[in-house]
Design an enzyme around this catalytic site. Structure first.
Site, short mmCIF file in Angstrom:
data_model
loop_
_atom_site.label_atom_id
_atom_site.label_comp_id
_atom_site.label_asym_id
_atom_site.label_seq_id
_atom_site.Cartn_x
_atom_site.Cartn_y
_atom_site.Cartn_z
CE LYS A 175 3.65 69.17 43.16
NZ LYS A 175 2.47 69.21 44.05
CD GLU A 251 -2.74 64.48 29.31
OE1 GLU A 251 -3.40 64.31 30.36
OE2 GLU A 251 -2.61 63.59 28.46
CB CYS A 285 -9.20 69.66 31.61
SG CYS A 285 -9.29 67.88 31.33
CD GLU A 379 -9.36 75.43 32.60
OE1 GLU A 379 -8.28 75.84 33.06
OE2 GLU A 379 -9.55 74.25 32.25
P1 NAD Z 1 -1.98 73.82 38.67
O1 NAD Z 1 -1.26 74.11 37.40
O2 NAD Z 1 -2.19 74.91 39.63
O3 NAD Z 1 -1.24 72.66 39.48
C1 NAD Z 1 -1.02 71.38 38.95
C2 NAD Z 1 0.17 70.76 39.62
O4 NAD Z 1 1.33 71.50 39.29
C3 NAD Z 1 0.11 70.73 41.15
O5 NAD Z 1 0.64 69.50 41.57
C4 NAD Z 1 1.01 71.89 41.54
O6 NAD Z 1 1.59 71.74 42.80
C5 NAD Z 1 2.06 71.81 40.46
N1 NAD Z 1 2.79 73.06 40.20
C6 NAD Z 1 2.32 74.33 40.27
N2 NAD Z 1 3.30 75.20 39.94
C7 NAD Z 1 4.40 74.47 39.66
C8 NAD Z 1 5.73 74.80 39.25
N3 NAD Z 1 6.12 76.05 39.08
N4 NAD Z 1 6.60 73.79 39.04
C9 NAD Z 1 6.22 72.51 39.21
N5 NAD Z 1 4.97 72.14 39.61
C10 NAD Z 1 4.07 73.11 39.81
O7 NAD Z 1 -3.35 73.15 38.21
P2 NAD Z 1 -4.58 72.73 39.15
O8 NAD Z 1 -5.25 73.97 39.60
O9 NAD Z 1 -4.13 71.72 40.14
O10 NAD Z 1 -5.52 71.94 38.12
C11 NAD Z 1 -6.50 72.54 37.35
C12 NAD Z 1 -5.99 72.76 35.93
O11 NAD Z 1 -5.63 71.51 35.36
C13 NAD Z 1 -7.06 73.32 35.01
O12 NAD Z 1 -6.49 74.31 34.19
C14 NAD Z 1 -7.48 72.12 34.18
O13 NAD Z 1 -8.02 72.41 32.92
C15 NAD Z 1 -6.18 71.40 34.05
N6 NAD Z 1 -6.42 69.99 33.71
C16 NAD Z 1 -6.09 69.54 32.46
C17 NAD Z 1 -6.35 68.23 32.09
C18 NAD Z 1 -5.99 67.71 30.73
O14 NAD Z 1 -5.96 66.51 30.56
N7 NAD Z 1 -5.73 68.55 29.75
C19 NAD Z 1 -6.94 67.36 33.01
C20 NAD Z 1 -7.27 67.85 34.28
C21 NAD Z 1 -6.99 69.16 34.62
#
Ligand code: NAD
Length: 487
Positions: A175, A251, A285, A379
C-alpha cells in the site's frame, strides 16, 4: 487524465465500489491523475490473491535462482522505464526529477538485484552437538506480507520492503502512500512483464485510517507487516498487529543530530550538512535537522552554511537546475509553514530562509533556539534546521541524545579516538562519521526509541521476512540421557 488502478491477482483493476481519488502535483497544485480508492473489500481481495499465490505457488517453491532471474529482470525493466517511474514520483510529490531519476530509480533497481543475490548466496548455520546430533537452520518464507509505505521516497522505500520480501519467497500486498500512488502501479505492471506470477505482488491504493491501510493491518490473513512512516501511525499499526500477534517492523520518524567538532574538515562538514537537511526539501527521516557546532568554529561554520543554503536553486522540479521543489502536499506545506512562522515566538532567530512561492519553503536556518523549543524536539520534515553552539564533547553527546528519536546521527571530526568514542555514546541506529547517506544494504537499518522497532537490511531483512526453523538430527546412536542434553 491518467488512471492508476490497484494491481490484484495479475490484473490492474478499479475499486469494487468504483471510488477514485485525485493525486495532486504540488508544483502546479492541480490534480494530474486519478487513482483507485480502496476500502475493506479491496483489501480483502488483495490479501486473498496474495494468500492464494503463496499457498498454491509456484512462487515460494521456486528456487532462489529462478526467483532471482525474475527479480533481476524487474530491475532491468525499472531502469528501462526510469523516466516514467521518476516522473510519477516527481509529479506526485514534487521532488526534483534529477533526484527521482538520478537516485531513487537506480536505488529501486539496486534493491531488487541486491536482495535477489543476497537470498541466493545466504547461508544458514550447522551446529554440531556433543550429544551426537547436529542442528541446522532453515529460513522459510513467512507468507503474506503487508508493506505500507510513506511518500518521501516512494518507489525507493517501497522496493526496500518488497524486494527482500519477494526474494525470500513471500507474496506481498503493497500500500503506497495516498500522496504518491502512481509509481507503485507502474512497478506492479513491470513485475508482471518480468514474469512474476499473478498475485505475488499486489498493489492496493487508499488512505490509512478507516481505509485500505487500516483494513490491511487488521487483516487476519497477513503474516508480516512492514511499515515506514510517522511514529504515531507506527503505534496504531503495532496495536493492530498485536491483535493477531503478527510480527511488525517499524521504520519511523527521526530528528537527526549532526555535530561538528572544532577539529573537523569544515568544507566537508558544510557540504554534507547542507545535503543532510536540504535534500528532498528536508522530507527525509534521516534529515540532519539539529546541528551542534563547537564554539571556536561556530561563526565560520554558520556563515559558510548559510551562504550555501542561500545559493540553492528552488523551483520547478522538472527543471534540471532545481535542487529544492515544493513540499509534497498542501497539508504538509501548512505544517512546515507553522514551524517557520513560529521561530521567533519559540525564542529563536531566523538566520536565513523563510517561505517561498506556492508550497515551497526556502532553505531555512534558525539559531539561538532554546533546547526545549518545538523546533529542537519535533520532526519538522521540511527544509528547516536549528544550529546551536556547544563547548565540550560531553555536552555535545548529551544534546544529541536529548531526543525521543534515535534514528541516526552524524559527526565531523579529524580525531580518530573521538570518532569512535562519540559513535559508541550516541543513541542511534546509524552513525555517520565525516559523511552522510552512504548505505551498505547488508547493514542493519532502523532506529531506537520513537524511531522504530526492528532492523531491516541484509540478514536483518531475512530474519524478519522468514520463519527461521531449527532442524535437529541424530547423527549416531547415543544413549537416551545424552540425547536430551541441551547444548
Ligand atoms: P504516515 O504515517 O502518515 O503514512 C505512512 C503510510 O501509512 C501511508 O501509506 C498511510 O496511508 C499509511 N497509514 C496511515 N495511517 C494508517 C493506519 N491507521 N493504518 C494503516 N496505514 C496507515 O507517514 P508519511 O507522512 O507518509 O511519511 C512521513 C513519515 O515517515 C515521517 O515521520 C518520516 O520520518 C517517516 N519515515 C521514516 C523512514 C525510516 O526509515 N525510519 C523513512 C522514510 C520516512
Amino acid at each position: 487524465m491518467d488512471f492508476y488502478g490497484h494491481v490484484i491477482d495479475g490484473e490492474e483493476v478499479a475499486s469494487l465500489g468504483g471510488a477514485r481519488f485525485d493525486t495532486v502535483d504540488p508544483f502546479t497544485r492541480e490534480a494530474w491523475a486519478q487513482v483507485a480508492l480502496g476500502g475493506k473489500d479491496d483489501a480483502d481481495r488483495a490479501v486473498a490473491a496474495a494468500r492464494r499465490a503463496f499457498d498454491e505457488g509456484p512462487w515460494p517453491q521456486m528456487g532462489f535462482a529462478e526467483r532471482g532471474r525474475i527479480l533481476h529482470r524487474l530491475a532491468d525493466l525499472i531502469e528501462e522505464h526510469a523516466e516514467e517511474l521518476a516522473l510519477a514520483d516527481t509529479r506526485d510529490m514534487g521532488k526534483p526529477l534529477t533526484q527521482s531519476k538520478g537516485n531513487d530509480v537506480p536505488r529501486a533497481a539496486h534493491n531488487f538485484r541486491f536482495f535477489a543475490d543476497h537470498a541466493r548466496l545466504s547461508t544458514g548455520e550447522v551446529l554440531p552437538m556433543d550429544s551426537g546430533h547436529h542442528t541446522y537452520t532453515r529460513f522459510e518464507a513467512a507468507g503474506v506480507v503487508a508493506a505500507i509505505a510513506p511518500w518521501n521516497f516512494p518507489l525507493m522505500l517501497e522496493t526496500w520492503k518488497v524486494a527482500p520480501a519477494l526474494a525470500w519467497g513471500n507474496t506481498v500486498v503493497l500500500k503506497p502512500a495516498e500522496d504518491t500512488p502512481a509509481s507503485a502501479t507502474v512497478l506492479a505492471r513491470l513485475a508482471l512483464d518480468a514474469g512474476m506470477p499473478a498475485g505475488v505482488l499486489n498493489v492496493l491504493h487508499g488512505y490509512g485510517p478507516d481505509s485500505a491501510g487500516q483494513a490491511l493491518t487488521e487483516h487476519p490473513d497477513v503474516d508480516r507487516i512492514t511499515f515506514t512512516g510517522e511514529s504515531g501511525t507506527g503505534r496504531t499499526i503495532a496495536r493492530a498487529a498485536s491483535a493477531h500477534l503478527v510480527p511488525v517492523s517499524l521504520e519511523l520518524g527521526g530528528k537527526g543530530a549532526n555535530v561538528v567538532f572544532a577539529d573537523a574538515d569544515l568544507n566537508n562538514a558544510v557540504d554534507w550538512s547542507i545535503r543532510a537537511i536540504f535534500t528532498n526539501a528536508g522530507q527525509v527521516c534521516l534529515a540532519g535537522s539539529r546541528i551542534y557546532v563547537q564554539r571556536p568554529v561556530y561563526d565560520e561554520f554558520l556563515s559558510r552554511f548559510a551562504d550555501a543554503a542561500d545559493a540553492m536553486v528552488i523551483g520547478d522540479p522538472q527543471d534540471p537546475d532545481t535542487q529544492i521543489g515544493p513540499l509534497a502536499s498542501q497539508e504538509h506545506y501548512l505544517k512546515v509553514r507553522g514551524y517557520v512562522e513560529s521561530i521567533e515566538s519559540e525564542g529563536g532567530k531566523l538566520r536565513t530562509g523563510g517561505l517561498g512561492d506556492g508550497w515551497t519553503v526556502r532553505p531555512t536556518v534558525a539559531v539561538d533556539m532554546p533546547p526545549n523549543a518545538r523546533h529542537c524536539r519535533e520532526e519538522i520534515f521540511g527544509p528547516l534546521v536549528v544550529v546551536t553552539p556547544f563547548d565540550t564533547e560531553a555536552e555535545a553527546v548529551a544534546m544529541m541524545n536529548d531526543s525521543p528519536y534515535g534514528l541516526n546521527a552524524m559527526l565531523f571530526t579529524e580525531n580518530l579516538h573521538r570518532a569512535h568514542r562519540v559513535s559508541a555514546a550516541l543513541k542511534a541506529g546509524t552513525v555517520w562519521v565525516n559523511c552522510f547517506f552512504v548505505r551498505d544494504l547488508r547493514a542493519p537499518f532502523g532506529g531506537v526509541g520513537d524511531s522504530g522497532i526492528g532492523r531491516e537490511g541484509g540478514n536483518f531483512s531475512r530474519e524478519f521476512f522468514t520463519e527461521p526453523k531449527a532442524v535437529v538430527m541424530q547423527i549416531s546412536p547415543v544413549d537416551a540421557d545424552r540425547s536430551r542434553t541441551l547444548s
